[in-house]
Design a protein around this motif. Structure first.
Motif, mmCIF file in Angstrom:
data_model
loop_
_atom_site.group_PDB
_atom_site.id
_atom_site.type_symbol
_atom_site.label_atom_id
_atom_site.label_comp_id
_atom_site.label_asym_id
_atom_site.label_seq_id
_atom_site.Cartn_x
_atom_site.Cartn_y
_atom_site.Cartn_z
ATOM 1 N N GLU A 1 -20.174 -45.563 38.356
ATOM 2 C CA GLU A 1 -21.156 -46.493 38.898
ATOM 3 C C GLU A 1 -20.583 -47.181 40.126
ATOM 4 O O GLU A 1 -19.366 -47.357 40.235
ATOM 5 C CB GLU A 1 -21.512 -47.572 37.863
ATOM 6 N N VAL A 2 -21.478 -47.602 41.023
ATOM 7 C CA VAL A 2 -21.100 -48.370 42.205
ATOM 8 C C VAL A 2 -21.901 -49.664 42.182
ATOM 9 O O VAL A 2 -23.120 -49.641 42.021
ATOM 10 C CB VAL A 2 -21.383 -47.576 43.500
ATOM 11 N N HIS A 3 -21.185 -50.799 42.315
ATOM 12 C CA HIS A 3 -21.826 -52.112 42.230
ATOM 13 C C HIS A 3 -21.529 -52.955 43.471
ATOM 14 O O HIS A 3 -20.460 -53.556 43.569
ATOM 15 C CB HIS A 3 -21.349 -52.861 40.979
ATOM 16 N N VAL B 1 -20.235 -47.875 51.738
ATOM 17 C CA VAL B 1 -20.913 -46.992 50.791
ATOM 18 C C VAL B 1 -22.318 -46.724 51.326
ATOM 19 O O VAL B 1 -23.027 -47.651 51.721
ATOM 20 C CB VAL B 1 -20.986 -47.631 49.387
ATOM 21 N N TRP C 1 -13.891 -53.119 48.755
ATOM 22 C CA TRP C 1 -14.292 -52.351 47.576
ATOM 23 C C TRP C 1 -13.066 -52.174 46.682
ATOM 24 O O TRP C 1 -11.976 -51.885 47.166
ATOM 25 C CB TRP C 1 -14.834 -50.987 47.992
ATOM 26 N N GLU D 1 -16.324 -38.795 48.463
ATOM 27 C CA GLU D 1 -15.473 -39.570 49.351
ATOM 28 C C GLU D 1 -15.272 -38.748 50.612
ATOM 29 O O GLU D 1 -14.856 -37.588 50.541
ATOM 30 C CB GLU D 1 -14.096 -39.787 48.693
ATOM 31 N N LEU E 1 -16.810 -48.667 41.071
ATOM 32 C CA LEU E 1 -16.480 -49.177 42.405
ATOM 33 C C LEU E 1 -17.242 -50.488 42.542
ATOM 34 O O LEU E 1 -18.471 -50.516 42.436
ATOM 35 C CB LEU E 1 -16.893 -48.187 43.495
ATOM 36 N N ASP F 1 -23.577 -40.674 48.226
ATOM 37 C CA ASP F 1 -24.034 -39.786 47.169
ATOM 38 C C ASP F 1 -24.838 -38.655 47.790
ATOM 39 O O ASP F 1 -25.528 -38.827 48.790
ATOM 40 C CB ASP F 1 -24.805 -40.518 46.070
ATOM 41 N N PHE G 1 -16.316 -41.913 40.380
ATOM 42 C CA PHE G 1 -16.953 -43.180 40.021
ATOM 43 C C PHE G 1 -18.178 -42.936 39.158
ATOM 44 O O PHE G 1 -19.038 -42.135 39.493
ATOM 45 C CB PHE G 1 -17.369 -43.962 41.270
ATOM 46 N N LYS H 1 -11.569 -50.416 42.940
ATOM 47 C CA LYS H 1 -11.752 -49.420 41.881
ATOM 48 C C LYS H 1 -11.328 -50.065 40.572
ATOM 49 O O LYS H 1 -10.171 -50.451 40.406
ATOM 50 C CB LYS H 1 -10.903 -48.185 42.178
ATOM 51 N N TRP I 1 -21.009 -38.810 43.604
ATOM 52 C CA TRP I 1 -20.438 -39.525 44.743
ATOM 53 C C TRP I 1 -19.383 -38.674 45.425
ATOM 54 O O TRP I 1 -18.578 -38.013 44.764
ATOM 55 C CB TRP I 1 -19.817 -40.842 44.274
ATOM 56 N N GLN J 1 -17.673 -54.255 44.626
ATOM 57 C CA GLN J 1 -17.432 -54.980 45.859
ATOM 58 C C GLN J 1 -17.020 -56.414 45.534
ATOM 59 O O GLN J 1 -17.614 -57.060 44.665
ATOM 60 C CB GLN J 1 -18.699 -54.978 46.708
#
Length: 172
Positions: free
Chosen positions: A66-68, A138, A76, A7, A101, A31, A64, A78, A5, A103
């Motif tokens: 994982e991102v959910h 994202v 979002w 930023e 991360l 990503d 991160f 952290k 990922w 939401q």
């Protein structure tokens, strides 16, 4: 294969609903396999998002694991998750931190969503910190096949919804 990922901070003139314009710097997450691809992808996303000129101010690796995303959520967060493992040699507990991360609409919901994301974890863990992230959006990578599948799923859901509405109308 793990996802990398990035930023990305982008500076541009933002138009508000009131008609006011203001120069702003926003942070996005995407990503990619390299900084070069991250730059190309954020440029593509921003071109679709705004007709104004923009500058990519910074691109950095994000930490991160994982991102959910969760539906009906605006922000979002952290989440710091500490995985607890027993060190067999010393007999002491060892904590390993990872960052998710998630939401959500507020910190309480972010905690609940982090817990949902960790449901299938076999080991013990704790959530020592949750902070609101500056990330606005994202952009996960989709291959052409995944995009076609995603669009087909959306169309299929729409068709199912239309069929349900039609059935309800017919029974009324």
């Amino acid at each position: 294969m793990s996802v990398i990922w990035y930023e990305c901070k982008v500076k541009y003139t933002k138009r508000y609903e009131t008609g006011e314009q203001k120069v702003t710097t926003d942070t996005y997450l995407l990503d990619a396999v390299s900084y070069t691809e991250a730059e190309a992808r954020i440029s593509e996303e921003m071109t679709a998002y705004t007709s104004e000129d923009f500058r990519i101010m910074n691109i950095k690796l994000a930490n991160f694991s994982e991102v959910h995303p969760f539906e009906n959520s605006d922000c979002w967060f952290k989440s710091k998750v500490s995985l607890v493992a027993l060190d067999e040699e010393s007999g002491k507990e060892k904590k390993t931190n990872m960052y998710l991360l998630v939401q959500a609409n507020d910190v309480k919901e972010a905690f609940e969503n982090t817990t949902k994301a960790m449901e299938n974890t076999m080991g013990d863990y704790s959530i020592p910190a949750i902070t609101e992230s500056p990330i606005l959006d994202v952009f996960p990578y989709f291959s052409e096949e995944e995009e076609k599948l995603e669009k087909a799923n959306v169309i299929d859901k729409d068709e199912n919804l239309n069929e349900e509405v039609l059935e309800e109308t017919e029974t009324s």
